[in-house]
Design a protein around this motif. Structure first.
Motif, PDB file in Angstrom:
ATOM      1  N   TYR A 135       7.427  39.521 -58.794  1.00 46.39           N
ATOM      2  CA  TYR A 135       5.980  39.650 -58.965  1.00 46.39           C
ATOM      3  C   TYR A 135       5.591  39.428 -60.424  1.00 46.39           C
ATOM      4  O   TYR A 135       4.563  38.815 -60.726  1.00 46.39           O
ATOM      5  N   VAL A 136       6.436  39.911 -61.357  1.00 50.82           N
ATOM      6  CA  VAL A 136       6.181  39.706 -62.784  1.00 50.82           C
ATOM      7  C   VAL A 136       6.201  38.215 -63.118  1.00 50.82           C
ATOM      8  O   VAL A 136       5.342  37.710 -63.856  1.00 50.82           O
ATOM      9  N   PHE A 137       7.169  37.497 -62.566  1.00 51.59           N
ATOM     10  CA  PHE A 137       7.272  36.059 -62.827  1.00 51.59           C
ATOM     11  C   PHE A 137       6.078  35.309 -62.253  1.00 51.59           C
ATOM     12  O   PHE A 137       5.561  34.383 -62.883  1.00 51.59           O
ATOM     13  N   ILE A 138       5.641  35.677 -61.077  1.00 50.95           N
ATOM     14  CA  ILE A 138       4.489  35.011 -60.463  1.00 50.95           C
ATOM     15  C   ILE A 138       3.244  35.204 -61.323  1.00 50.95           C
ATOM     16  O   ILE A 138       2.476  34.258 -61.554  1.00 50.95           O
ATOM     17  N   GLU A 139       3.041  36.415 -61.809  1.00 49.83           N
ATOM     18  CA  GLU A 139       1.879  36.692 -62.652  1.00 49.83           C
ATOM     19  C   GLU A 139       1.991  35.959 -63.990  1.00 49.83           C
ATOM     20  O   GLU A 139       0.991  35.437 -64.512  1.00 49.83           O
ATOM     21  N   PHE A 140       3.204  35.892 -64.552  1.00 48.48           N
ATOM     22  CA  PHE A 140       3.411  35.185 -65.813  1.00 48.48           C
ATOM     23  C   PHE A 140       3.148  33.689 -65.641  1.00 48.48           C
ATOM     24  O   PHE A 140       2.516  33.056 -66.492  1.00 48.48           O
ATOM     25  N   TYR A 141       3.603  33.127 -64.538  1.00 45.53           N
ATOM     26  CA  TYR A 141       3.372  31.712 -64.264  1.00 45.53           C
ATOM     27  C   TYR A 141       1.878  31.431 -64.076  1.00 45.53           C
ATOM     28  O   TYR A 141       1.365  30.387 -64.479  1.00 45.53           O
ATOM     29  N   ARG A 142       1.191  32.375 -63.497  1.00 42.20           N
ATOM     30  CA  ARG A 142      -0.254  32.241 -63.314  1.00 42.20           C
ATOM     31  C   ARG A 142      -0.956  32.188 -64.677  1.00 42.20           C
ATOM     32  O   ARG A 142      -1.898  31.415 -64.878  1.00 42.20           O
TER      33      ARG A 142
END
Length: 749
Positions: A253-260
């Motif tokens: 979830y952290v990676f998805i938000e960072f990519y966003r």
């Protein structure tokens, strides 16, 4: 769609002030155009200059320098200087200043340079933030891979280079911000690590794991108590598959938000560069100059377009995410990383329209049915109003509140209030106004059908013997609604239902959970649904005590019912008071204490009003008058000044400096309506009765007015919250990390 509108629609709402002010620059260009047109009318002999070029600075790059002879063919010269703060600044000089529109052209380039400097600085600051965040993610990945190695289940061969950090030379080689944890510890990992050197991998894993603890991100009442007692909430690492799965989910979830964040920043760079290109093309066309080419060369060399950190970070994040969180399935990984946008479906629109038609038809049929059977003049009308009306009015309150919420969503979208971010909805799962209208009118159709069935079974000679079955109809509808709400299957918007239930549980459990905006927003909605909660209490009494079998209500004569009649009305306000108390303690914000005082006053006023409605004494009436008046005045002031952020003196119009609705009269009307509708609840103290309306009908009408007031409050409350986020450029939510490093050990190494 014109570029100006498309440009605004693609902006990140919270960063709107950081974008190029395209509208302002267009206004200056209109002044230049007006000056030229006026000059042409005065001097018909002057020829129009030609040689306009169709140029886009995004499709072609220019890198060569110009000689003095070549500069003669250009109309501007762009200088780059370094400001006092260390950031580059750009100043444009007009080489050939015509008398016509001279001042407007100077203003244009001065404004353009300032806007570009603003965009360039903002972009650089955000890139630096994300680079720092990438280093943190790098360390989290080290810990995750070490955790997997410790479990002897590595997902792939591991080497220190398999982290989020990009090429160090591309970011900042002299500071070495992208080092992996193993490198910081001085552990040299040879090639045999990536080739399967088990002993070396185990050494690295142990070295990493010795320095971390597992963050307990799932807040619960026990963790709150531990915080109050100042006990540590950090867990020792337990090397189990269950813990590994939790860690992977959190980090995914952290990676998805960072990519966003990376996608948004890349889009920010593209949109602003495109806006500059468009405005320079317009300038060349209007002023008949050749300035766009040289200016766009400067833009291409600036940090905004020349820096490549974001692209490299995106590629690295994609690679790591696909390998470690998508089992090397790129299609699956990219589907998770890319934003999910709910598309409006024709069947949603059709279904909503169908249920709206059903609701209107059923309301008309109900009116004709009541008139044809003369139900209002029947002998059992009073008994029906005291028993069945409170049961069915529950659905009217819920449906009206949902319709108001759907209208809120519509206007939030229209005026670009980022409500999914404010409520922290999971991306792609937020409901649009069409979905909420579908649910609300679907429920109204079900409830109205039940009312007609109930009346028909009661009045029809062939069915009036089945009174027990008749009375169970509203209970059946409530059971269906509750069953759908808690249904674990992926139907009827499961993610939204579970989010609602989770927030509702947090409201009930206050103050054991940290208060988010969604928590106190829902609690405020419940304060406007006191009558609906009392209807639920009547359900429990009417069916639990068996009154439905004889169609008679003994609830009001019961001391237990009367006691809970007080408690049920107080629960929403008490929940809000506890939320304010927790925020006062955690945030040290004195305004939360004054807000809590507002709810305490309301609790006293509600209790006194309820006592007066039961005992009918002059003393109760006087006390209810005083505290209801105080609570009404205090609540109205807080709504308008603090929740809506209006009536501030620095503003000339006594409104906010920034307003989303272009018509200021809307705010004044909303304030007046808030005051008038706030006064409606004083009706129970005034004991104002209308002869042709039953008391239950009067209570329902007052409850409806309060729901309408809350619906109006919702829009302006979220508008104010959105503008606060805009002022602080908060466009992303903070995501808790799974691991916590021992910083003292880090400093010793």
């Amino acid at each position: 769609m014109k570029f100006g509108k498309e440009y605004v629609s693609q902006m990140i709402p919270e960063w709107q002030q950081a974008y190029m002010d395209y509208a302002c620059l267009k206004t200056i260009l209109r002044e230049i155009q007006t000056s030229h047109e006026r000059s042409e009318r005065q001097d018909v002999v002057k020829h129009k200059l030609s040689g306009r070029r169709n140029f886009s600075g995004l499709t072609k790059r220019y890198s060569r320098t110009f000689s003095s002879r070549e500069l003669e063919n250009h109309d501007i010269l762009v200088h780059e200087t370094i400001g006092d703060d260390g950031f580059e600044k750009y100043e444009t000089t007009i080489l050939k200043v015509a008398e016509v529109g001279r001042e407007s052209e100077l203003v244009f380039f001065k404004t353009l340079d300032l806007e570009f400097d603003k965009v360039n600085r903002f972009y650089r600051s955000k890139v630096e933030e994300l680079v720092k965040e990438a280093v943190v993610l790098n360390r989290q990945m080290d810990a995750l891979i070490a955790f997997r190695i410790k479990l002897d289940q590595p997902s792939s061969s591991w080497s220190c280079s398999e982290t989020v950090s990009v090429d160090i030379n591309a970011l900042d080689s002299k500071e070495q911000k992208g080092k992996t944890l193993a490198e910081e510890m001085g552990i040299k990992v040879e090639e045999n690590v990536s080739n399967g050197g088990d002993s070396t991998k185990e050494t690295v894993a142990l070295s990493v794991l010795d320095r971390i603890r597992l963050n307990k991100n799932q807040e619960n009442p026990l963790s709150t108590i531990r915080n109050v007692l100042k006990l540590s909430n950090k867990e020792d690492l337990k090397f189990t598959r269950e813990n590994l799965k939790k860690i992977e989910e959190r980090l995914k979830y952290v990676f998805i938000e960072f990519y966003r964040k990376l996608r948004h920043l890349k889009n920010y760079s593209f949109l602003n560069t495109l806006a500059i290109s468009k405005i320079m093309k317009k300038y060349d066309k209007i002023a008949s100059r050749n300035a766009a080419k040289l200016y766009m060369e400067m833009v291409d060399k600036s940090y905004l377009t020349s820096s490549d950190e974001i692209n490299k970070l995106m590629l690295r994040v994609e690679s790591i995410f696909v390998e470690h969180f998508a089992s090397s399935n790129r299609s699956k990984g990219m589907n998770l990383l890319r934003p999910k946008v709910m598309k409006e479906k024709h069947r949603i629109t059709f279904s909503s329209g169908f249920f709206v038609g059903c609701t209107v038809s059923l309301v008309i049929a109900l009116g004709l049915f009541i008139h044809a059977r003369n139900i209002m003049g029947a002998a059992g009308q009073k008994l029906y109003m005291e028993t069945m009306f409170p049961l069915y009015s529950l659905f009217a309150f819920v449906v009206l509140h949902m319709i108001m919420y759907a209208s809120n969503i519509y206007f939030w979208k229209r005026y670009r209030v980022n409500y999914p971010f404010i409520f922290e909805f999971k991306e792609g799962t937020e409901l649009g106004y069409g979905h909420v209208l579908l649910l609300s009118f679907g429920l109204s159709t079900l409830a109205l059908s039940a009312v007609l069935v109930n009346l028909d079974m009661e009045m029809d000679p062939s069915t009036n013997n089945y009174k027990t079955i008749t009375e169970l109809v509203p209970l059946f509808v409530v059971a269906v609604v509750i069953a759908i709400s808690v249904c674990p299957f992926n139907i009827f918007y499961r993610s939204s239902r579970f989010f609602f239930l989770m927030v509702l549980f947090r409201c009930i459990s206050a103050p054991f959970y940290k208060v988010n905006l969604a928590d106190f927003f829902l609690a405020d909605q419940l304060t406007s649904q006191v009558q609906a909660l009392r209807s639920l209490e009547f359900y429990i009494c009417y069916y639990g005590w068996g009154d439905f079998k004889q169609r008679q209500s003994t609830c009001k004569s019961s001391d237990v019912y009367s006691t809970f009649y007080f408690i049920v009305a107080v629960i929403p306000y008490w929940s809000r008071f506890l939320q304010c108390a927790r925020r006062l303690i955690e945030e040290k914000d004195l305004s939360q204490g004054f807000n809590g005082l507002k709810y305490l006053l309301t609790i006293v006023a509600v209790c006194l009003r309820t006592a007066f409605s039961i005992n009918r004494g002059n003393n109760w009436k006087l006390a209810a008058w005083v505290f209801s008046g105080l609570a009404t005045f205090y609540g109205t002031y807080w709504d308008i000044v603090y929740d809506w952020g209006l009536l501030h003196r620095p503003s000339k119009s006594w409104l906010r400096e920034k307003l989303l609705v272009p018509h200021k009269s809307v705010y004044y009307v909303a304030m007046v309506l808030n005051v008038v509708l706030r006064m409606a609840w004083l009706q129970t103290v005034l004991d104002f009765n209308i002869s042709f309306l039953h008391r239950e009908t009067m209570i329902a009408l007052i409850a409806i007015l309060e729901i309408i007031r809350r619906g109006i409050w919702n829009f302006f409350r979220l508008e104010n919250e959105h503008l606060n986020n805009v002022g602080k450029f908060r466009a992303f939510k903070s995501v808790p990390l799974p691991f916590n490093y021992n910083e003292e050990e880090d400093r010793d190494i």
